[in-house]
Scaffold this motif. Structure first.
Motif, PDB file in Angstrom:
ATOM      1  N   SER A 175       0.818  -1.221   0.000  1.00 23.32           N
ATOM      2  CA  SER A 175       0.000   0.000   0.000  1.00 23.32           C
ATOM      3  C   SER A 175       0.848   1.266   0.000  1.00 23.32           C
ATOM      4  O   SER A 175       0.358   2.351  -0.327  1.00 23.32           O
ATOM      5  CB  SER A 175      -0.949   0.006   1.204  1.00 23.32           C
ATOM      6  OG  SER A 175      -0.227   0.066   2.427  1.00 23.32           O
ATOM      7  N   TYR A 183      -5.824   0.121   4.225  1.00 21.18           N
ATOM      8  CA  TYR A 183      -4.920  -0.279   3.143  1.00 21.18           C
ATOM      9  C   TYR A 183      -5.564  -0.226   1.755  1.00 21.18           C
ATOM     10  O   TYR A 183      -4.863  -0.328   0.757  1.00 21.18           O
ATOM     11  CB  TYR A 183      -4.396  -1.695   3.385  1.00 21.18           C
ATOM     12  CG  TYR A 183      -3.622  -1.852   4.667  1.00 21.18           C
ATOM     13  CD1 TYR A 183      -2.523  -1.049   4.951  1.00 21.18           C
ATOM     14  CD2 TYR A 183      -3.992  -2.803   5.618  1.00 21.18           C
ATOM     15  CE1 TYR A 183      -1.814  -1.185   6.138  1.00 21.18           C
ATOM     16  CE2 TYR A 183      -3.291  -2.954   6.806  1.00 21.18           C
ATOM     17  CZ  TYR A 183      -2.213  -2.139   7.063  1.00 21.18           C
ATOM     18  OH  TYR A 183      -1.520  -2.274   8.239  1.00 21.18           O
ATOM     19  N   LEU A 231      -4.445  -0.079  -3.537  1.00 27.39           N
ATOM     20  CA  LEU A 231      -4.972  -1.443  -3.463  1.00 27.39           C
ATOM     21  C   LEU A 231      -6.496  -1.418  -3.476  1.00 27.39           C
ATOM     22  O   LEU A 231      -7.116  -0.513  -2.902  1.00 27.39           O
ATOM     23  CB  LEU A 231      -4.487  -2.142  -2.188  1.00 27.39           C
ATOM     24  CG  LEU A 231      -2.980  -2.137  -1.916  1.00 27.39           C
ATOM     25  CD1 LEU A 231      -2.675  -2.905  -0.633  1.00 27.39           C
ATOM     26  CD2 LEU A 231      -2.202  -2.712  -3.088  1.00 27.39           C
TER      27      LEU A 231
END
Length: 208
Positions: free
Chosen positions: A100, A128, A105
């Motif tokens: 990340s 994340y 992501l």
């Protein structure tokens, strides 16, 4: 590569044991159906669309009744997973932390509405991920949802990490390279790359 899109089940965690118990308990206590759902059976079904899973489990029922029951099973599943986080694959959080910092992501799964949110809440991993989609949100299948993530976030070179033939076929349709999580539930013929554990993504995506 400028971004990574993940599947959930068989890629980030294995919820099949908890889900199997929750579904079996619901079916016996609320629907009075003497049926046992096993984690092994779910492994063969996860990745398919919910109506297809319900058809496989309750073929004797009408389509509307199949959908009613599977949606109730999913609600029981959400409650169970919020109480007990499913097992995560080895070093998953460390992998996500590192990735990340380099890439946005995302998650695209063939699950019901709310399931990805349960995963993010149970794990605390919402920090994340930049976005997520599923058929329960959009009414579209995985290939279309992958394409929508790519379009909405203006991704130019994404890859997808998943573990089933359905994931592989969706990526082919969406034109996104597929990284096969060999530790998951399925098998595929010719992935772009193969990982044996989440941390294998680090040298693959971030060459030294």
């Amino acid at each position: 590569m400028d971004s990574i899109i993940f599947d959930v089940d068989g890629t980030l965690w294995d919820s099949t044991d908890i889900v199997a118990k929750a579904w079996t308990q619901y079916l016996r206590e609320k629907e009075h159906m003497e049926i046992e759902i096993t984690s092994k059976r779910l492994m063969s079904l996860f990745g398919q669309l919910l109506p297809d899973i319900s058809k496989a489990l309750f073929p004797e029922l009408s389509a509307s009744e199949q959908l009613r029951i599977i949606e109730a099973c999913c609600q029981a599943e959400h409650e169970a997973l919020c109480k007990e986080c499913a097992p995560l694959y080895e070093d998953l959080e460390k992998t996500l932390q590192i990735l990340s910092q380099k890439f946005p992501l995302f998650i695209v799964s063939n699950c019901q509405a709310g399931y990805i949110e349960v995963f993010l809440k149970a794990t605390g991993f919402g920090k994340y991920f930049k976005g997520h989609l599923c058929p329960g949100d959009t009414g579209m299948a995985k290939a279309e949802n992958i394409s929508r993530i790519v379009r909405d976030f203006q991704l130019s070179s994404p890859v997808y990490v998943g573990d089933t033939m359905g994931d592989y076929q969706a990526c082919k349709k969406a034109g996104v390279p597929f990284i096969f999580a060999a530790y998951g539930f399925g098998d595929v013929p010719a992935p772009y790359a193969v990982i044996q554990k989440p941390m294998d993504l680090i040298p693959l995506c971030i060459p030294q």
